[in-house]
Design a protein around this motif. Structure first.
Motif, PDB file in Angstrom:
ATOM      1  N   ALA A  15       0.808  -1.215   0.000  1.00  0.00           N
ATOM      2  CA  ALA A  15       0.000   0.000   0.000  1.00  0.00           C
ATOM      3  C   ALA A  15       0.843   1.268   0.000  1.00  0.00           C
ATOM      4  O   ALA A  15       0.284   2.363  -0.075  1.00  0.00           O
ATOM      5  N   HIS A  16       2.155   1.150   0.066  1.00  0.00           N
ATOM      6  CA  HIS A  16       2.996   2.345   0.133  1.00  0.00           C
ATOM      7  C   HIS A  16       3.162   2.940  -1.262  1.00  0.00           C
ATOM      8  O   HIS A  16       3.394   2.209  -2.232  1.00  0.00           O
ATOM      9  N   PRO A  17       3.070   4.259  -1.380  1.00  0.00           N
ATOM     10  CA  PRO A  17       3.204   4.881  -2.713  1.00  0.00           C
ATOM     11  C   PRO A  17       4.582   4.699  -3.337  1.00  0.00           C
ATOM     12  O   PRO A  17       4.716   4.768  -4.563  1.00  0.00           O
ATOM     13  N   ALA A  18       5.605   4.477  -2.535  1.00  0.00           N
ATOM     14  CA  ALA A  18       6.965   4.273  -3.047  1.00  0.00           C
ATOM     15  C   ALA A  18       7.370   2.808  -2.934  1.00  0.00           C
ATOM     16  O   ALA A  18       8.506   2.487  -2.607  1.00  0.00           O
ATOM     17  N   ARG A  19       6.434   1.925  -3.237  1.00  0.00           N
ATOM     18  CA  ARG A  19       6.683   0.489  -3.079  1.00  0.00           C
ATOM     19  C   ARG A  19       7.891   0.029  -3.885  1.00  0.00           C
ATOM     20  O   ARG A  19       8.729  -0.716  -3.386  1.00  0.00           O
TER      21      ARG A  19
ATOM     22  N   VAL B  87       6.897 -11.214  -0.902  1.00  0.00           N
ATOM     23  CA  VAL B  87       5.512 -11.287  -0.435  1.00  0.00           C
ATOM     24  C   VAL B  87       4.991  -9.870  -0.246  1.00  0.00           C
ATOM     25  O   VAL B  87       5.628  -9.051   0.428  1.00  0.00           O
ATOM     26  N   TYR B  88       3.829  -9.584  -0.830  1.00  0.00           N
ATOM     27  CA  TYR B  88       3.199  -8.275  -0.664  1.00  0.00           C
ATOM     28  C   TYR B  88       2.297  -8.311   0.561  1.00  0.00           C
ATOM     29  O   TYR B  88       1.389  -9.133   0.654  1.00  0.00           O
ATOM     30  N   ASN B  89       2.534  -7.382   1.477  1.00  0.00           N
ATOM     31  CA  ASN B  89       1.752  -7.271   2.704  1.00  0.00           C
ATOM     32  C   ASN B  89       0.864  -6.027   2.646  1.00  0.00           C
ATOM     33  O   ASN B  89       1.033  -5.170   1.777  1.00  0.00           O
ATOM     34  N   LYS B  90      -0.077  -5.955   3.576  1.00  0.00           N
ATOM     35  CA  LYS B  90      -0.995  -4.813   3.728  1.00  0.00           C
ATOM     36  C   LYS B  90      -1.915  -4.640   2.515  1.00  0.00           C
ATOM     37  O   LYS B  90      -2.311  -3.510   2.189  1.00  0.00           O
ATOM     38  N   VAL B  91      -2.261  -5.729   1.836  1.00  0.00           N
ATOM     39  CA  VAL B  91      -3.159  -5.606   0.688  1.00  0.00           C
ATOM     40  C   VAL B  91      -4.574  -5.246   1.123  1.00  0.00           C
ATOM     41  O   VAL B  91      -5.394  -4.838   0.295  1.00  0.00           O
ATOM     42  N   ASP B  92      -4.875  -5.391   2.428  1.00  0.00           N
ATOM     43  CA  ASP B  92      -6.192  -4.995   2.908  1.00  0.00           C
ATOM     44  C   ASP B  92      -6.389  -3.485   2.833  1.00  0.00           C
ATOM     45  O   ASP B  92      -7.523  -3.005   2.873  1.00  0.00           O
TER      46      ASP B  92
ATOM     47  N   ARG C 115      -5.608  -3.643  -6.073  1.00  0.00           N
ATOM     48  CA  ARG C 115      -5.161  -5.015  -5.870  1.00  0.00           C
ATOM     49  C   ARG C 115      -5.112  -5.760  -7.202  1.00  0.00           C
ATOM     50  O   ARG C 115      -4.185  -6.537  -7.454  1.00  0.00           O
ATOM     51  N   ALA C 116      -6.099  -5.513  -8.074  1.00  0.00           N
ATOM     52  CA  ALA C 116      -6.096  -6.154  -9.388  1.00  0.00           C
ATOM     53  C   ALA C 116      -4.898  -5.692 -10.217  1.00  0.00           C
ATOM     54  O   ALA C 116      -4.268  -6.495 -10.916  1.00  0.00           O
ATOM     55  N   GLU C 117      -4.556  -4.404 -10.127  1.00  0.00           N
ATOM     56  CA  GLU C 117      -3.393  -3.890 -10.859  1.00  0.00           C
ATOM     57  C   GLU C 117      -2.106  -4.497 -10.318  1.00  0.00           C
ATOM     58  O   GLU C 117      -1.184  -4.807 -11.086  1.00  0.00           O
ATOM     59  N   LEU C 118      -2.029  -4.678  -9.007  1.00  0.00           N
ATOM     60  CA  LEU C 118      -0.850  -5.295  -8.403  1.00  0.00           C
ATOM     61  C   LEU C 118      -0.668  -6.722  -8.896  1.00  0.00           C
ATOM     62  O   LEU C 118       0.444  -7.139  -9.250  1.00  0.00           O
TER      63      LEU C 118
ATOM     64  N   PRO D  99       2.255 -11.105 -11.537  1.00  0.00           N
ATOM     65  CA  PRO D  99       1.461 -12.338 -11.435  1.00  0.00           C
ATOM     66  C   PRO D  99       2.239 -13.433 -10.712  1.00  0.00           C
ATOM     67  O   PRO D  99       3.439 -13.604 -10.915  1.00  0.00           O
ATOM     68  N   GLY D 100       1.560 -14.126  -9.843  1.00  0.00           N
ATOM     69  CA  GLY D 100       2.195 -15.221  -9.119  1.00  0.00           C
ATOM     70  C   GLY D 100       2.831 -14.823  -7.803  1.00  0.00           C
ATOM     71  O   GLY D 100       3.181 -15.695  -6.999  1.00  0.00           O
ATOM     72  N   VAL D 101       2.993 -13.518  -7.551  1.00  0.00           N
ATOM     73  CA  VAL D 101       3.576 -13.074  -6.287  1.00  0.00           C
ATOM     74  C   VAL D 101       2.527 -13.174  -5.187  1.00  0.00           C
ATOM     75  O   VAL D 101       1.364 -12.811  -5.379  1.00  0.00           O
TER      76      VAL D 101
END
Length: 425
Positions: free
Chosen positions: A284-288, A312-317, A324-327, A332-334
């Protein structure tokens, strides 16, 4: 009463405005973590910082007026300052001036709880301070006390430098001793044949929150930079029944001071020695992307192979459905999870089982009863397919990794070749 701080930074001509804004926003978060109240932010576009004052004279006059109006008593620069820049800027503004490195070192000093952490922070602070000592020349000099030593003597500056060098040598000896102790601890953990998984990532990515969720460790987890500093090791049972050791490590950050990387080498060995690294990213961070690149650069510096890293991507909530769809489209697969709510954690554990299951082989073992404890090890570290307790021994068929196979090698049942195989040979 908290100090009132003004933040100062530079931006490159033609550079991304978002990058400069993000860097100053992170500096503001660091300042608040240290207990300061931010009352102003100033950024000047320059090809390079001014060699004498860090910023231009006109900008300094503007900052001085703001400082007087707001009653600020501290200025924090987003880059590492030279002793000349720090001294001149402090004199021009009439307040104390810190740079980003000093601020991070101060936060680390507050967060260190263990003896090892405190020693490492002190070593980093002294390594930073040593080249920045300033004195008064021979004004504070001492006369020698013997024949042939009646010159200007040793200055106060030289005395301070000698004292700091002596303390640095003591700290390095103590840290080396702790490093040997930590190495013995790692060897003890290795003897259990439990795989070691290290949680790594940018500071405040949620590593401690995930550790608490998976193991109930109860470590401090706050929405602050460097909320935890000392590494924590806990046991975790995977869905397939095997156990692993989960290690929570110190978070990384942009412009990480080299003094800290060098001083925390013993702690960072937990990263280099792990079987697998979970690179936790704040989705969720803008500078991911910048945060990912920062962590990957530090891991490369430590000599970690990319094949041993699971991102692993965290804080997707905290993401909107379209975000989330764009991520998922971009990567894909992460794996995506929420350590706060527990969403996606089951898939993460299953993925860990699969990754740590690579290299397993099937063995048939004849274990004598005096070594019956190995059966429990096989259940914890492998997949026991069959187990028969007979009069002469315990017969077990299991899938194990190379380390466990080495521990039970004397009890492997060698299959005899059939007469047909011997004739063909």
């Amino acid at each position: 009463m908290s100090e009132r701080a003004i933040l100062l930074g530079t931006a490159r001509p033609g550079g991304s405005p978002q990058e400069a804004a993000y860097s100053l926003a992170e500096l503001a978060q660091l300042a608040r973590t240290a207990g300061a109240q931010v009352v102003g932010t100033f950024v000047q576009t320059r090809a390079r910082p001014d060699s004498a004052f860090y910023l231009g004279r006109g900008k300094i006059e503007e900052i001085l007026a703001h400082r007087l109006a707001q009653g600020a008593d501290l200025a924090i620069c987003d880059d590492e300052l030279t002793p000349v820049q720090q001294r001149n800027l402090s004199a021009a503004l009439g307040i104390r001036v810190l740079d980003r490195t000093q601020l991070i070192l101060d936060i680390f000093a507050c967060r260190a709880r263990s003896r090892e952490g405190k020693l490492q922070v002190e070593l980093a602070q002294l390594n930073y301070l040593l080249p920045r000592l300033t004195g008064l020349g021979t004004v504070l000099s001492r006369l020698g006390g013997g024949i042939g030593t009646r010159g200007p003597g040793e200055t106060k500056l030289e005395t301070d430098r000698r004292r700091i060098r002596r303390r640095i040598a003591e700290l390095r000896r103590d840290i080396d001793e702790l490093r040997r102790h930590r190495r013995v601890q790692r060897q003890g953990r290795r003897r259990t044949s439990w795989p070691i998984v290290a949680l790594v990532g940018y500071t405040n990515a949620g590593k401690s929150t995930l550790l608490n969720l998976l193991t109930g460790a109860g470590v401090l987890a706050e929405d602050k930079l460097f909320a935890t500093l000392d590494p924590t090791v806990r046991r975790l049972r995977l869905p397939d029944g095997r156990h692993i050791l989960l290690v929570d490590t110190v978070g990384f950050i942009r412009k990480l001071p080299h003094e800290l990387v060098a001083s925390f080498r013993a702690t960072l060995e937990e990263v280099t020695e792990a079987d697998l690294l979970l690179h936790l990213v704040d989705a969720a961070h803008p500078a991911r992307r910048q945060q990912e690149e920062t962590v990957e650069a530090v891991l490369t510096e430590l000599g970690v192979e990319p094949a041993r890293v699971l991102r692993v991507y965290n804080k997707v909530d905290l993401l909107a459905p379209e975000e989330r769809a764009e991520l998922e489209r971009q990567d894909p697969g992460v794996l995506s999870i929420s350590a706060r709510t527990g969403w996606g954690v089951e898939r993460l554990l299953e993925s860990l089982s699969r990754r740590l299951n690579c290299g397993f082989r099937r063995l048939t073992l004849s274990i004598p009863y005096e070594q019956a404890g190995l059966v429990e090890v096989l259940h914890e570290q492998g997949h026991v397919l069959s187990e028969r307790w007979r009069e002469d021994a315990i017969y077990v068929t299991a899938e194990v990794d190379d380390r466990t196979a080495g521990a039970v090698a004397p009890f492997i049942v060698r299959r005899r070749k059939s007469p047909g195989q011997m004739a063909r040979r």
